[in-house]
Design a protein around this motif. Structure first.
Motif, PDB file in Angstrom:
ATOM      1  N   SER A 247       0.820  -1.205  -0.102  1.00 53.85           N
ATOM      2  CA  SER A 247       0.039   0.056   0.092  1.00 53.85           C
ATOM      3  C   SER A 247       0.822   1.121   0.203  1.00 53.85           C
ATOM      4  CB  SER A 247      -1.219   0.063   1.238  1.00 53.85           C
ATOM      5  OG  SER A 247      -1.715   1.176   1.296  1.00 53.85           O
ATOM      6  N   ALA A 248       1.722   1.180   0.656  1.00 57.86           N
ATOM      7  CA  ALA A 248       2.724   2.508   0.885  1.00 57.86           C
ATOM      8  C   ALA A 248       3.533   2.580  -0.234  1.00 57.86           C
ATOM      9  CB  ALA A 248       3.567   2.361   2.161  1.00 57.86           C
ATOM     10  N   ALA A 249       3.833   1.534  -0.973  1.00 58.80           N
ATOM     11  CA  ALA A 249       5.061   1.703  -2.068  1.00 58.80           C
ATOM     12  C   ALA A 249       3.929   2.026  -3.260  1.00 58.80           C
ATOM     13  CB  ALA A 249       5.539   0.162  -2.390  1.00 58.80           C
ATOM     14  N   MET A 250       2.574   1.482  -3.533  1.00 60.02           N
ATOM     15  CA  MET A 250       1.846   1.856  -4.373  1.00 60.02           C
ATOM     16  C   MET A 250       1.505   3.501  -4.378  1.00 60.02           C
ATOM     17  SD  MET A 250       0.370   1.009  -7.441  1.00 60.02           S
ATOM     18  CE  MET A 250       0.126  -0.815  -7.463  1.00 60.02           C
ATOM     19  N   THR A 251       1.224   3.973  -3.309  1.00 62.48           N
ATOM     20  CA  THR A 251       0.969   5.329  -3.153  1.00 62.48           C
ATOM     21  C   THR A 251       2.329   6.036  -3.477  1.00 62.48           C
ATOM     22  OG1 THR A 251      -0.831   4.737  -1.435  1.00 62.48           O
ATOM     23  CG2 THR A 251       0.407   7.001  -1.337  1.00 62.48           C
ATOM     24  N   GLY A 252       3.178   5.765  -2.888  1.00 60.60           N
ATOM     25  CA  GLY A 252       4.631   6.358  -3.228  1.00 60.60           C
ATOM     26  C   GLY A 252       4.974   6.522  -4.665  1.00 60.60           C
ATOM     27  N   HIS A 253       4.572   5.406  -5.247  1.00 55.08           N
ATOM     28  CA  HIS A 253       4.749   5.417  -6.939  1.00 55.08           C
ATOM     29  C   HIS A 253       3.739   6.169  -7.690  1.00 55.08           C
ATOM     30  CE1 HIS A 253       7.871   2.446  -6.622  1.00 55.08           C
ATOM     31  NE2 HIS A 253       7.137   1.334  -6.394  1.00 55.08           N
TER      32      HIS A 253
ATOM     33  N   LEU B 125      -5.576  10.152 -16.984  1.00 57.39           N
ATOM     34  CA  LEU B 125      -4.451   9.352 -16.799  1.00 57.39           C
ATOM     35  C   LEU B 125      -4.218   9.889 -15.193  1.00 57.39           C
ATOM     36  CD1 LEU B 125      -2.398   7.490 -16.960  1.00 57.39           C
ATOM     37  CD2 LEU B 125      -0.927   9.164 -17.940  1.00 57.39           C
ATOM     38  N   ASP B 126      -4.260  10.981 -14.535  1.00 53.48           N
ATOM     39  CA  ASP B 126      -4.057  11.341 -13.186  1.00 53.48           C
ATOM     40  C   ASP B 126      -5.200  10.560 -12.364  1.00 53.48           C
ATOM     41  OD1 ASP B 126      -2.782  13.230 -11.196  1.00 53.48           O
ATOM     42  OD2 ASP B 126      -4.932  13.462 -10.840  1.00 53.48           O
ATOM     43  N   ASP B 127      -6.569  10.556 -12.764  1.00 51.79           N
ATOM     44  CA  ASP B 127      -7.387   9.844 -12.095  1.00 51.79           C
ATOM     45  C   ASP B 127      -7.246   8.287 -11.919  1.00 51.79           C
ATOM     46  OD1 ASP B 127     -10.015  10.033 -10.623  1.00 51.79           O
ATOM     47  OD2 ASP B 127     -10.972   9.067 -12.264  1.00 51.79           O
ATOM     48  N   GLN B 128      -6.699   7.767 -13.214  1.00 52.19           N
ATOM     49  CA  GLN B 128      -6.422   6.315 -13.148  1.00 52.19           C
ATOM     50  C   GLN B 128      -5.365   6.175 -12.219  1.00 52.19           C
ATOM     51  OE1 GLN B 128      -8.217   4.154 -14.810  1.00 52.19           O
ATOM     52  NE2 GLN B 128      -7.055   2.231 -14.650  1.00 52.19           N
ATOM     53  N   LEU B 129      -4.402   6.678 -12.251  1.00 53.47           N
ATOM     54  CA  LEU B 129      -3.306   6.342 -11.190  1.00 53.47           C
ATOM     55  C   LEU B 129      -3.719   6.803  -9.865  1.00 53.47           C
ATOM     56  CD1 LEU B 129      -0.312   8.169 -13.082  1.00 53.47           C
ATOM     57  CD2 LEU B 129      -0.663   5.815 -12.863  1.00 53.47           C
ATOM     58  N   ARG B 130      -4.400   7.561  -9.457  1.00 59.13           N
ATOM     59  CA  ARG B 130      -5.185   7.705  -8.239  1.00 59.13           C
ATOM     60  C   ARG B 130      -6.074   6.475  -7.902  1.00 59.13           C
ATOM     61  NH1 ARG B 130      -9.947   8.284  -6.630  1.00 59.13           N
ATOM     62  NH2 ARG B 130     -10.898   8.810  -8.332  1.00 59.13           N
ATOM     63  N   LEU B 131      -6.681   5.834  -8.840  1.00 61.92           N
ATOM     64  CA  LEU B 131      -7.396   4.556  -8.577  1.00 61.92           C
ATOM     65  C   LEU B 131      -6.439   3.407  -8.315  1.00 61.92           C
ATOM     66  CD1 LEU B 131     -10.309   5.051 -11.083  1.00 61.92           C
ATOM     67  CD2 LEU B 131     -10.575   5.114  -8.908  1.00 61.92           C
ATOM     68  N   LEU B 132      -5.401   3.283  -8.823  1.00 63.55           N
ATOM     69  CA  LEU B 132      -4.531   2.431  -8.929  1.00 63.55           C
ATOM     70  C   LEU B 132      -4.021   2.250  -7.661  1.00 63.55           C
ATOM     71  CD1 LEU B 132      -1.944   2.382 -12.031  1.00 63.55           C
ATOM     72  CD2 LEU B 132      -3.398   0.476 -11.303  1.00 63.55           C
ATOM     73  N   ALA B 133      -3.725   3.352  -6.900  1.00 58.84           N
ATOM     74  CA  ALA B 133      -3.301   3.517  -5.347  1.00 58.84           C
ATOM     75  C   ALA B 133      -4.586   3.303  -4.503  1.00 58.84           C
ATOM     76  CB  ALA B 133      -2.930   4.919  -5.180  1.00 58.84           C
ATOM     77  N   GLU B 134      -5.734   3.615  -4.816  1.00 58.81           N
ATOM     78  CA  GLU B 134      -6.751   3.243  -4.030  1.00 58.81           C
ATOM     79  C   GLU B 134      -7.096   1.708  -3.870  1.00 58.81           C
ATOM     80  OE1 GLU B 134     -11.410   4.264  -4.511  1.00 58.81           O
ATOM     81  OE2 GLU B 134     -10.252   5.990  -4.151  1.00 58.81           O
ATOM     82  N   MET B 135      -6.982   0.905  -5.160  1.00 61.05           N
ATOM     83  CA  MET B 135      -7.275  -0.143  -5.223  1.00 61.05           C
ATOM     84  C   MET B 135      -6.142  -1.128  -4.386  1.00 61.05           C
ATOM     85  SD  MET B 135      -8.227  -0.932  -9.033  1.00 61.05           S
ATOM     86  CE  MET B 135      -6.689  -1.763  -9.623  1.00 61.05           C
ATOM     87  N   GLU B 136      -5.113  -0.617  -4.215  1.00 61.77           N
ATOM     88  CA  GLU B 136      -3.996  -1.098  -3.394  1.00 61.77           C
ATOM     89  C   GLU B 136      -3.922  -0.764  -1.994  1.00 61.77           C
ATOM     90  OE1 GLU B 136      -2.809  -3.929  -4.462  1.00 61.77           O
ATOM     91  OE2 GLU B 136      -3.710  -3.785  -6.265  1.00 61.77           O
ATOM     92  N   ARG B 137      -4.818   0.281  -1.617  1.00 63.79           N
ATOM     93  CA  ARG B 137      -4.605   0.796  -0.045  1.00 63.79           C
ATOM     94  C   ARG B 137      -5.400  -0.054   0.716  1.00 63.79           C
ATOM     95  NH1 ARG B 137      -7.205   5.615  -1.055  1.00 63.79           N
ATOM     96  NH2 ARG B 137      -4.901   6.369  -1.541  1.00 63.79           N
ATOM     97  N   PHE B 138      -4.670  -0.349   1.893  1.00 66.11           N
ATOM     98  CA  PHE B 138      -4.955  -1.327   2.814  1.00 66.11           C
ATOM     99  C   PHE B 138      -6.082  -0.501   3.857  1.00 66.11           C
ATOM    100  CE2 PHE B 138      -4.525  -3.498   7.173  1.00 66.11           C
ATOM    101  CZ  PHE B 138      -4.811  -4.932   6.326  1.00 66.11           C
ATOM    102  N   SER B 139      -7.420  -1.034   3.371  1.00 59.82           N
ATOM    103  CA  SER B 139      -8.502  -0.586   4.155  1.00 59.82           C
ATOM    104  C   SER B 139      -9.627  -1.601   4.166  1.00 59.82           C
ATOM    105  CB  SER B 139      -9.123   0.575   3.280  1.00 59.82           C
ATOM    106  OG  SER B 139      -9.596   0.307   2.145  1.00 59.82           O
ATOM    107  N   ILE B 140     -10.599  -1.336   5.156  1.00 62.94           N
ATOM    108  CA  ILE B 140     -11.420  -2.543   5.343  1.00 62.94           C
ATOM    109  C   ILE B 140     -12.370  -2.480   3.987  1.00 62.94           C
ATOM    110  CG2 ILE B 140     -13.209  -0.602   6.249  1.00 62.94           C
ATOM    111  CD1 ILE B 140     -12.465  -4.301   7.609  1.00 62.94           C
ATOM    112  N   LYS B 141     -12.580  -1.543   3.327  1.00 60.77           N
ATOM    113  CA  LYS B 141     -13.228  -1.563   1.956  1.00 60.77           C
ATOM    114  C   LYS B 141     -12.548  -2.565   1.032  1.00 60.77           C
ATOM    115  CE  LYS B 141     -13.329   1.527  -1.621  1.00 60.77           C
ATOM    116  NZ  LYS B 141     -13.547   2.720  -2.148  1.00 60.77           N
ATOM    117  N   ASN B 142     -11.214  -2.460   0.985  1.00 61.44           N
ATOM    118  CA  ASN B 142     -10.705  -3.482   0.088  1.00 61.44           C
ATOM    119  C   ASN B 142     -10.535  -4.727   0.559  1.00 61.44           C
ATOM    120  OD1 ASN B 142     -10.315  -1.355  -1.874  1.00 61.44           O
ATOM    121  ND2 ASN B 142      -7.967  -0.878  -1.204  1.00 61.44           N
ATOM    122  N   VAL B 143     -10.401  -5.142   1.861  1.00 59.09           N
ATOM    123  CA  VAL B 143     -10.306  -6.268   2.573  1.00 59.09           C
ATOM    124  C   VAL B 143     -11.660  -7.131   2.181  1.00 59.09           C
ATOM    125  CG1 VAL B 143     -10.091  -7.733   4.766  1.00 59.09           C
ATOM    126  CG2 VAL B 143      -8.685  -5.706   4.050  1.00 59.09           C
ATOM    127  N   LEU B 144     -12.930  -6.388   2.682  1.00 64.99           N
ATOM    128  CA  LEU B 144     -14.044  -7.019   2.426  1.00 64.99           C
ATOM    129  C   LEU B 144     -14.400  -7.024   1.049  1.00 64.99           C
ATOM    130  CD1 LEU B 144     -15.826  -5.687   5.696  1.00 64.99           C
ATOM    131  CD2 LEU B 144     -14.641  -7.816   5.433  1.00 64.99           C
TER     132      LEU B 144
END
Length: 127
Positions: free
Chosen positions: A23-29, A108-127
């Motif tokens: 999650s941290a790596a994807m957000t950084g990239h 593209l900016d929005d797509q990159l934001r979504l990539l990070a959001e998809m990998e963010r460690f959150s309850i929404k992504n876990v469930l």
């Protein structure tokens, strides 16, 4: 006395650690790529299309170095969509199409934001 719960706990801990790191790596990239795109957009707004094209090329090279990682940890369709957006943005910069370039950079900016959001460690992504 054996502790049968120790090995599963260790595996779960390792998985959690990887999820947090990813999650941290994807957000950084993605933050870095988005900053590069913002720079390209500023150059395009100043009608410096060669500078915008160079900034996009630099960002694309950076993006390309992470392709193996991206294809391992995230959905292929999302990565492929961003790849296509990079290519379209480069074509618009080369053609000096300001409005199309700005629209593509925004997508593209929005797509990159979504990539990070998809990998963010959150309850929404876990469930």
């Amino acid at each position: 006395m054996k502790r049968p719960w120790l090995m599963p706990l260790a595996v779960l801990t390792a998985i959690l650690a990887f999820c947090l790191w990813n999650s941290a790596a994807m957000t950084g990239h993605t933050d870095r790529w988005r900053a590069q795109l913002a720079q390209a957009e500023k150059l395009a707004q100043a009608e410096n299309f060669s500078g915008a094209a160079a900034a996009l090329a630099d960002s694309y090279r950076d993006w390309s170095r992470r392709q193996t990682y991206l294809h391992i940890v995230t959905e292929h369709d999302a990565v492929d969509d961003a790849e296509a957006m990079y290519r379209r943005a480069a074509a618009f910069a080369a053609a000096q199409e300001a409005s199309e370039l700005q629209a593509e950079l925004a997508d593209l900016d929005d797509q990159l934001r979504l990539l990070a959001e998809m990998e963010r460690f959150s309850i929404k992504n876990v469930l």
